[in-house]
Enzyme design. Structure first.
Site, short mmCIF file in Angstrom:
data_model
loop_
_atom_site.label_atom_id
_atom_site.label_comp_id
_atom_site.label_asym_id
_atom_site.label_seq_id
_atom_site.Cartn_x
_atom_site.Cartn_y
_atom_site.Cartn_z
N GLN A 103 0.81 -1.24 0.14
CA GLN A 103 -0.12 -0.25 -0.02
C GLN A 103 0.87 1.26 0.09
O GLN A 103 0.62 2.30 -0.21
CB GLN A 103 -0.82 -0.05 1.42
N HIS A 121 -1.57 1.49 -4.12
CA HIS A 121 -1.89 2.94 -4.17
C HIS A 121 -1.00 3.59 -5.04
O HIS A 121 -0.90 5.01 -4.61
CB HIS A 121 -2.01 3.27 -2.52
P1 NAD Z 1 -1.30 3.18 8.73
O1 NAD Z 1 -0.49 4.36 8.93
O2 NAD Z 1 -2.59 3.08 8.96
O3 NAD Z 1 -0.67 2.13 9.90
C1 NAD Z 1 0.52 1.43 10.00
C2 NAD Z 1 0.54 0.48 10.66
O4 NAD Z 1 2.10 0.07 10.96
C3 NAD Z 1 0.04 0.25 12.16
O5 NAD Z 1 -0.64 -1.00 12.22
C4 NAD Z 1 1.37 0.25 13.04
O6 NAD Z 1 1.09 -0.37 14.30
C5 NAD Z 1 2.28 -0.32 12.00
N1 NAD Z 1 3.70 -0.04 12.65
C6 NAD Z 1 3.99 1.22 13.04
N2 NAD Z 1 5.61 1.05 13.19
C7 NAD Z 1 5.93 -0.07 12.90
C8 NAD Z 1 7.27 -0.67 13.05
N3 NAD Z 1 8.43 -0.06 13.11
N4 NAD Z 1 7.39 -1.95 12.52
C9 NAD Z 1 6.10 -2.77 12.13
N5 NAD Z 1 4.85 -2.26 12.27
C10 NAD Z 1 4.68 -0.80 12.41
O7 NAD Z 1 -0.96 2.58 7.73
P2 NAD Z 1 -1.41 1.43 6.39
O8 NAD Z 1 -2.17 0.43 7.39
O9 NAD Z 1 -0.34 0.94 5.55
O10 NAD Z 1 -2.41 2.43 5.47
C11 NAD Z 1 -2.75 3.49 5.28
C12 NAD Z 1 -2.08 4.18 4.19
O11 NAD Z 1 -1.10 4.88 4.34
C13 NAD Z 1 -1.76 3.39 2.70
O12 NAD Z 1 -2.93 3.84 2.01
C14 NAD Z 1 -0.53 4.16 2.41
O13 NAD Z 1 -0.76 4.28 1.01
C15 NAD Z 1 -0.35 5.12 3.17
N6 NAD Z 1 0.90 5.43 3.48
C16 NAD Z 1 2.24 5.24 2.88
C17 NAD Z 1 3.45 5.43 3.25
C18 NAD Z 1 4.71 5.11 2.63
O14 NAD Z 1 4.54 4.94 1.48
N7 NAD Z 1 5.68 4.84 3.04
C19 NAD Z 1 3.36 6.48 4.34
C20 NAD Z 1 2.19 6.75 5.04
C21 NAD Z 1 1.17 6.61 4.63
#
Ligand code: NAD
Length: 249
Positions: A103, A121
């Site tokens: 995602q 996404h």
């Molecule tokens: P989310 O922000 O809803 O949740 C993040 C998840 O990661 C949580 O379950 C949390 O407990 C877990 N987490 C946090 N730190 C962690 C770690 N160090 N190790 C393991 N787990 C950890 O994100 P989501 O569920 O991926 O979905 C929401 C949307 O966020 C997606 O559509 C995505 O496109 C977008 N997004 C992407 C990025 C990226 O590309 N890196 C960054 C921010 C948001």
């Protein structure tokens, strides 16, 4: 504190699987310095998510682009894959994992060397013209002048990532469900997957009979519903241990 017994159990399942798939979310990239959307240090605690709504972008592209640049582009371009992305890429190379459904829009799986990555996404790396649909790699855009415009028709360029109220790219969606229905092992890393249809992909894998392994620092709504082995801990710590047990170095 990571549970070694559970990680050993997971390593054994991964070793024996015939067709393993990974499914990742913002959590895998947190240790690369990219904040998730939700949770304690999540972006939505600091910013109003309106700038990622497609209707807002269409009406106010400059305002939307200013926030997008500040939040995503100024950081993502510098971000590097962490140990979790790297171990996962090694699993792919050894064909323990056949493909990665993500995602994330940050391109870090590809940067780490994973070959078959389905970006549900979209990606920050590409910009698409809102008028003529021409596509540009981000390296061609000058984000000092916002909003960036198309070299061909002067239309406004939009990041090729899925905004709120936009559909999921059909190819990535279809491939992801096909992979979920084919796999016998499904490794979830760092996601709450609260959004549809991403949240139904792990369920499709479970219905196929796949073993679900989940890595997260806290329980998600998968943990007590479909997860078979829950590995509590940071993605880098758990994946490093898994990598050792699978002799990936
Ligand atoms: P989310 O922000 O809803 O949740 C993040 C998840 O990661 C949580 O379950 C949390 O407990 C877990 N987490 C946090 N730190 C962690 C770690 N160090 N190790 C393991 N787990 C950890 O994100 P989501 O569920 O991926 O979905 C929401 C949307 O966020 C997606 O559509 C995505 O496109 C977008 N997004 C992407 C990025 C990226 O590309 N890196 C960054 C921010 C948001």
């Amino acid at each position: 504190m990571i549970n070694i017994n559970e990680i050993e159990k997971a390593a054994e399942k991964i070793r024996k699987a015939k067709y393993g798939i990974a499914f990742t979310g913002a959590g895998i990239s947190v240790e690369s310095g990219i904040p998730p959307f939700r949770g304690e240090n999540g972006l939505w605690n600091k910013y109003d998510p309106i700038f990622l709504e497609i209707e807002y972008f269409r009406k106010k592209p400059l305002q939307s682009w200013k926030k997008i640049k500040e939040i995503f582009y100024d950081n993502l371009i510098k971000a590097e894959p962490n140990k979790a992305h790297i171990v996962l890429a090694k699993m792919c190379k050894r064909e323990l994992i056949e493909s990665v459904i993500t995602q994330n829009i940050d391109n870090l799986h590809q940067k780490a060397g994973s070959k078959y990555v389905y970006e549900l996404h979209g990606t920050y790396k590409q910009l698409v013209c809102t008028e003529c649909s021409s596509e540009y790699d981000i390296s061609f855009a000058d984000l000092n002048f916002l909003p960036p415009t198309c070299y061909i028709c002067k239309g406004i360029l939009k990041p090729d990532m899925v905004f709120f109220n936009e559909p999921i790219p059909l190819f990535a969606k279809n491939r992801s469900f096909a992979e979920a229905k084919k796999c016998d092992l499904f490794l979830i890393i760092g996601t709450d997957a609260e959004v549809f249809p991403a949240n139904s992909i792990p369920i499709a894998a479970k219905e196929t009979g796949a073993t679900i392994i989940e890595i997260n620092i806290k329980e998600s709504h998968f943990t007590n519903t479909i997860t078979d082995i829950f590995l509590k801990g940071k993605a880098t710590e758990v994946m490093t241990k898994l990598g050792e047990l699978l002799y990936l170095d």
